[in-house]
Design an enzyme around this catalytic site. Structure first.
Site, PDB file in Angstrom:
ATOM      1  N   TYR A 125       0.876  -1.174   0.000  1.00 12.84           N
ATOM      2  CA  TYR A 125       0.000   0.000   0.000  1.00 12.84           C
ATOM      3  C   TYR A 125       0.905   1.214   0.000  1.00 12.84           C
ATOM      4  O   TYR A 125       1.910   1.259   0.731  1.00 12.84           O
ATOM      5  CB  TYR A 125      -0.899   0.016   1.249  1.00 12.84           C
ATOM      6  CG  TYR A 125      -1.690   1.301   1.333  1.00 12.84           C
ATOM      7  CD1 TYR A 125      -2.885   1.430   0.633  1.00 12.84           C
ATOM      8  CD2 TYR A 125      -1.212   2.396   2.046  1.00 12.84           C
ATOM      9  CE1 TYR A 125      -3.593   2.612   0.655  1.00 12.84           C
ATOM     10  CE2 TYR A 125      -1.909   3.587   2.070  1.00 12.84           C
ATOM     11  CZ  TYR A 125      -3.104   3.685   1.375  1.00 12.84           C
ATOM     12  OH  TYR A 125      -3.792   4.869   1.386  1.00 12.84           O
ATOM     13  N   GLU A 213      -2.841   7.811  -4.372  1.00 13.31           N
ATOM     14  CA  GLU A 213      -2.900   6.539  -3.653  1.00 13.31           C
ATOM     15  C   GLU A 213      -2.687   5.390  -4.630  1.00 13.31           C
ATOM     16  O   GLU A 213      -3.376   5.313  -5.652  1.00 13.31           O
ATOM     17  CB  GLU A 213      -4.261   6.386  -2.961  1.00 13.31           C
ATOM     18  CG  GLU A 213      -4.339   5.154  -2.080  1.00 13.31           C
ATOM     19  CD  GLU A 213      -5.713   4.997  -1.433  1.00 13.31           C
ATOM     20  OE1 GLU A 213      -6.719   4.969  -2.169  1.00 13.31           O
ATOM     21  OE2 GLU A 213      -5.779   4.915  -0.200  1.00 13.31           O
TER      22      GLU A 213
END
Ligand code: GDP
Ligand code: MN
Length: 403
Positions: A125, A213
């Site tokens: 992530y 992101e």
């Protein structure tokens, strides 16, 4: 302003970030040529069909599918293109009606085995955003990437790392190494990660983004680091510096009421409460929302009609607010500095009569030039419009009316 995955990837690639490459398709007839192009560019034999909507969690809703041959590709593309995709992030979640998929991205398959046939990929992530408390940008990252980062953050927060960026010094080389190290990387992958961090950060700053992101950020079997997904939000107030990025706006993805408001030069943001607000000036709008909340109510929107709250603008503002079915009352709070309160009051009365079927109570607080005349106009109109003198009185009344 949010970008689609394919747009965010193009933006990142323009800063030298390695991405999972793909071709956008809007029409099923273009599938074969799109795949041929992708194969020529990347050498991929399998591919992934990915719905392009402004919401994450597409994988969970069936909006991301791996295709191992042309038949599978056509089948998945046919299913996904034009579907109403429900994900945990579309309005109403998995029980909502979903969002119409108008475009799909056909991407190369980046989950391939190494030369010995071993699958050795890691899903990380990775995101860049602003930490408002620390007043600086922060890179948030974790070894536990993939589809359930919210769960990781909740249950195992120690697995989520943060690297704060000094606003004057910018991203430092040691920080890029820190990230690569904490992700457990060595050798070529370590080096690739430091470069990935530096280039994504340049993209974030260069595009005046408020969020980038990448989940998953993938370490491939041959030790490359690629953005296999990407989400980007750009700062609307900086878009004037980036006409090329401003052109990426997809109005289909935006709230129709917000789009309409923008066309009329009104600043409008939809919120979740039931008290519609019509105010002149952003500062007054903020304090109006504050006092509604302090009285136990919830604002349904933020609407700044601007300095010239004339009858036409008031009417447009009314129509926009009334489109929201949640609105149970409207609070109009206008300070007449330049604008004359009696004009606004007349605008309210006219708009009310023009629109016709307004069946929510309206509370009007007008202060400033000609406020008394304005109050009289409202009180004498015979409409379901209540006038208030102080902001407290107005907020009390409106929260009482919505129960
Ligand atoms: P999201 O669900 O909206 O976040 O969409 P993602 O782009 O993150 O894709 C969801 C999932 O699809 C990923 O977590 C991967 O497991 C899978 N996926 C994405 N790209 C590939 C790929 O190139 N090959 C394979 N086999 N799976 C992929
Ligand atoms: Mn993702």
């Amino acid at each position: 302003m949010n970008l689609h995955e394919y747009q965010a990837k193009e933006l990142l690639a323009s800063y030298g970030v390695p991405i999972q490459r793909g071709v956008v398709v809007e029409n099923l007839n273009d599938i074969e040529t799109a795949f041929a192009k992708l194969k020529e560019e990347t050498g991929t034999s399998w591919c992934v069909v990915k719905a392009q909507i402004h919401a994450g969690g597409r994988g969970k809703g069936g909006g991301v599918k791996l295709a191992k041959n042309m038949d599978e590709l056509k089948m998945h593309a046919g299913n996904i293109l034009g579907m109403m995709l429900k994900t945990p992030q579309t309005p109403g979640g998995m029980d909502g009606e979903g969002k119409l998929v108008r475009k799909i991205l056909i991407t190369e398959d980046v989950y391939y085995p190494d030369a010995d046939g071993n699958m050795d990929v890691n899903e990380f992530y990775y995101s860049i955003l602003m930490d408002r408390e620390r007043k600086c940008n922060v890179i948030v990252y974790s070894t536990e990437g993939g589809m359930d980062i919210e769960k990781v953050a909740e249950e195992t927060p120690h697995l989520v790392h943060k690297e704060y960026i000094h606003p004057h010094l910018g991203l430092q080389a040691y920080q890029t190494r820190n990230i690569a190290h904490n992700l457990g990387l060595t050798g070529a992958a370590f080096k690739a990660m430091t470069k990935f961090v530096a280039t994504t950060y340049n993209a974030f700053i260069g595009a005046d983004a408020s969020l980038v992101e990448i989940n998953p950020c993938l370490k491939t079997s041959d030790n490359k680091i690629v953005a296999a997904d990407s989400k980007a939000s750009l700062d609307e107030n900086a878009l004037f510096r980036h006409p090329d990025l401003a052109a990426l706006r997809d109005v289909h993805e935006e709230d129709p009421a917000e789009v309409e408001a923008k066309e009329h030069g009104l600043s409008f943001i939809k919120l979740d409460g039931n008290v519609g607000c019509m105010v002149n000036g952003a500062g007054l709008a903020m304090s109006t929302m504050d006092i509604i909340k302090l009285c136990g109510g919830e604002p349904a929107n933020f609407l700044d009609v601007g300095g010239t709250a004339d009858a036409k603008r008031v009417e447009t503002a009314f129509r926009i607010i009334l489109k929201d079915e949640n609105v149970k009352a409207i609070l109009i709070n206008i300070f007449g500095g330049i604008v004359r309160c009696d004009r606004v009051a007349q605008g309210v009365v006219d708009a009310y009569q023009n629109i016709g079927d307004i069946n929510v109570p309206i509370i009007v607080r007008l202060q400033g030039t000609n406020a008394e005349i304005a109050k009289k106009l409202i009180d004498d109109s015979g409409l379901d419009v209540h006038s208030a003198v102080t902001l407290q009185e107005a907020a009390d009344k409106v929260t009482e009316l919505v129960g």
